[in-house]
Design an enzyme around this catalytic site. Structure first.
Site, PDB file in Angstrom:
ATOM      1  N   SER A   1       0.716  -1.083   0.058  1.00  0.00           N
ATOM      2  CA  SER A   1      -0.018  -0.095   0.064  1.00  0.00           C
ATOM      3  C   SER A   1       1.069   1.303   0.120  1.00  0.00           C
ATOM      4  O   SER A   1       1.623   1.354  -0.997  1.00  0.00           O
ATOM      5  CB  SER A   1      -1.083  -0.033   1.385  1.00  0.00           C
ATOM      6  OG  SER A   1      -1.739   0.881   0.973  1.00  0.00           O
TER       7      SER A   1
ATOM      8  N   GLU B   1      -9.019  -4.617  -4.902  1.00  0.00           N
ATOM      9  CA  GLU B   1      -8.646  -4.039  -3.812  1.00  0.00           C
ATOM     10  C   GLU B   1      -9.356  -3.143  -2.823  1.00  0.00           C
ATOM     11  O   GLU B   1      -9.261  -3.201  -1.684  1.00  0.00           O
ATOM     12  CB  GLU B   1      -7.379  -2.807  -4.271  1.00  0.00           C
ATOM     13  CG  GLU B   1      -6.254  -3.405  -5.085  1.00  0.00           C
ATOM     14  CD  GLU B   1      -5.041  -4.095  -4.175  1.00  0.00           C
ATOM     15  OE1 GLU B   1      -5.316  -3.963  -2.900  1.00  0.00           O
ATOM     16  OE2 GLU B   1      -4.070  -4.566  -4.826  1.00  0.00           O
TER      17      GLU B   1
END
Length: 560
Positions: A202, A341
């Site tokens: 991330s 995601e």
């Protein structure tokens, strides 16, 4: 007792003492570690809370990090109890720049095991997270050293006045110093400084991408892994940092709402308590939209910036252009995405429905700011074209799966695949999609028409971050095998710069192909219950997005 027996017992005692209380001498002073064992009872040594930089307090607040000062005696590094400021945790502190080293073995008699090293940069939207969340068990069991780090977050790590007073990117500069510290010191823990792989997830993945732009880091690491993030991700860059800096200060002192004096702002913000500054940043952030809310195309509030030229500058040119020109560290890279995601941020169907209604009521919200469209009609037409990709001209309405797909592709799939495409012209790229929907991932929500694996789910298979820890006894055989495969692919890459260096039954005899787009292909490894080499990830959707960007007739992008 004979002298021989005494010497024997003394030797045994010293060996036990050495195992239980390892002491390593660093250039700055000695540190005390501790012995631990993995869930498979493999012994290792843990050194936590090692200072890699001076505390960034007082006049060092908002400044590039400085090397740690020496200390006297033996520093206790057997625990970690400090996180960088992130919204009021009991562990929050400005004095937070620490590195943790977990190693299977230590040098003996001037002999070094020269183990590969993997340095992990945690995610958390540049505003949260800390290194203690990431445990080393599976890495130790695969005979690599794991290094984890804290770095400044939020207003402390990413405030910028857009000039030389507070240029910004101090969180990235912290990471760079931690990488340098690791390169200079890891041999003292049994590691090989020439075999360092940096990796992150991330915001940590975007951070790794930014580190690849830093030419001063040439030689500090030899490979990188990017899990679900790039400097091309729209959330990984802030275009309005100066305004945000003054509005943040304005929460504490209203005069800064109309001020343009960067020096006065710096002097004031260095004078307030860390608690007050953190609270002000939280209050300010709560008043503005975030990429996980309606304005999904804008950068995170406190995020990396393009700096003006200054002695400590990290990046002074647009990321897209640097990548397109090959101005990156040309090391092998694994990079990829999870199959859907944004499931992580949309687990409440009612809240998701509200977001879709907001988009339908103001479709301009779905147009990425990096498209730089100023004409209102062109902007409206682009918004409809983007929605058409997912709904064939219909409103988002109750099409929750289509909304999640749009959100996933806009924030992760498109920028990460574009990064891989451009980088593959200059270095080796291994691309993946993590599609395995197992219990350890922790996300159970599913929407019709969308895939099933959300953001950060792969971390449970690498770091045992699920509630079950590293014990897979309550999971399925497929869960266990997926974990074994993922950690082996990652550690193989750290050891050999190749995730599948030889044919293996664990990998179902698959050889992971390097990415090449010269002939129109985009080969990637799909990591599901079965491993499979596939072509053209999210093919139709990604191609339509790329066509929309091409229609803009310019390439001077920052993010993409």
């Amino acid at each position: 007792m004979s002298n021989k027996t005494f010497l024997y017992l003394l030797t045994i005692f010293q060996m036990v003492l050495a195992i239980e209380d390892p002491v390593v001498e660093l250039p700055n002073g000695k540190i005390l570690g501790r012995q631990a064992t993995t869930y498979t009872n493999t012994p290792y040594y843990a050194f936590q809370k090692i200072p890699y930089a001076a505390p960034p307090v007082g006049e060092l607040r908002f400044k590039a990090p400085q090397p740690a000062d020496p200390w006297d005696g033996i520093l206790n590094t057997t625990y970690l109890d400090v996180s960088c400021y992130q919204g009021g945790l009991e562990s929050d502190s400005e004095d937070c720049l620490f590195v943790n080293v977990y190693t299977p073995t230590l040098p003996t008699d001037n002999q070094n095991a020269s183990l590969p090293v993997m340095l992990f940069i945690h995610g958390g939207a540049f505003i949260e997270g800390w290194s203690l969340d990431y445990q080393p068990d599976l890495f130790i069991d695969n005979e690599v050293i794991l290094v984890t780090i804290n770095y400044r977050l939020g207003v402390f790590g990413f405030l910028s006045t857009g000039d030389e007073v507070v240029p910004g990117n101090n969180g990235l500069k912290d990471q760079r110093l931690a990488i340098q510290w690791t390169h200079e010191n890891v041999h003292l823990f049994g590691g090989d400084p020439e075999q360092i792989t940096i990796f992150g997830e991330s915001a940590g993945s975007a951070s790794v991408a930014y580190q690849l732009l830093d030419q001063s880091s040439e030689g500090l690491f030899r490979a990188a892994i990017l899990e679900s993030g790039s400097f091309l991700s729209p959330w990984a860059y802030q275009r309005n940092a100066r305004r945000i800096a003054f509005e943040t200060a304005g929460v504490l002192n209203s005069t800064f709402s109309t001020s343009e004096d960067s020096n006065a702002l710096l002097e004031f913000l260095q004078s307030v308590s860390a608690d007050d500054l953190d609270a002000a940043a939280q209050q300010y952030t709560a008043t503005v939209s975030t990429p996980w809310d309606n304005d999904v195309s804008q950068g995170l509030v406190y995020a990396p910036v393009i700096e003006v030229k200054n002695p400590d500058a990290f990046i002074t040119k647009k990321m897209y252009g640097l990548l397109q020109a090959g101005n990156i560290l040309k090391v092998p890279v694994i990079m990829g995405i999870n199959s859907e995601e944004n499931l992580l941020f949309n687990q409440d169907p009612v809240a998701l429905q509200s977001t879709l209604e907001a988009w339908d009521n103001n479709l301009d919200l779905i147009v990425p700011n990096d498209m730089q469209i100023t004409d209102s009609q062109q902007h409206a037409d682009m918004a409809k074209s983007i929605r058409d990709i997912y709904t064939n001209g219909e409103p988002f309405g109750t099409r929750l799966g289509d909304g999640v797909r749009y959100s996933t592709d806009n924030t992760f799939s498109r920028p990460v695949t574009k990064h891989a495409e451009l980088a593959s012209a200059f270095t080796e790229i291994y691309f993946y999609q993590f599609s395995y929907d197992g219990l350890p991932g922790g996300i159970s929500i599913h929407y019709d028409g969308a895939e099933s694996v959300g953001h950060a789910e792969e971390l449970s298979y690498l770091f045992c971050v699920s509630a079950m820890g590293c014990s897979f006894s309550d999971f399925t055989e497929s869960d266990t095998v997926t974990s074994q495969r993922l950690i082996k692919l990652w550690t193989n890459f750290a050891k050999y710069q190749n995730p599948t260096p030889e044919v293996s039954e664990l990998f179902q005899n698959i050889t992971w192909s390097k990415l090449s787009v010269e002939n129109g292909d985009f080969l990637y490894l799909d990591i599901n219950e079965q491993l499979e080499i596939k072509n053209h990830i999210k093919a139709e959707v990604i191609q339509k997005w790329n066509n929309l960007y091409k229609s803009l007739n310019f390439t001077d992008f920052d993010t993409y």
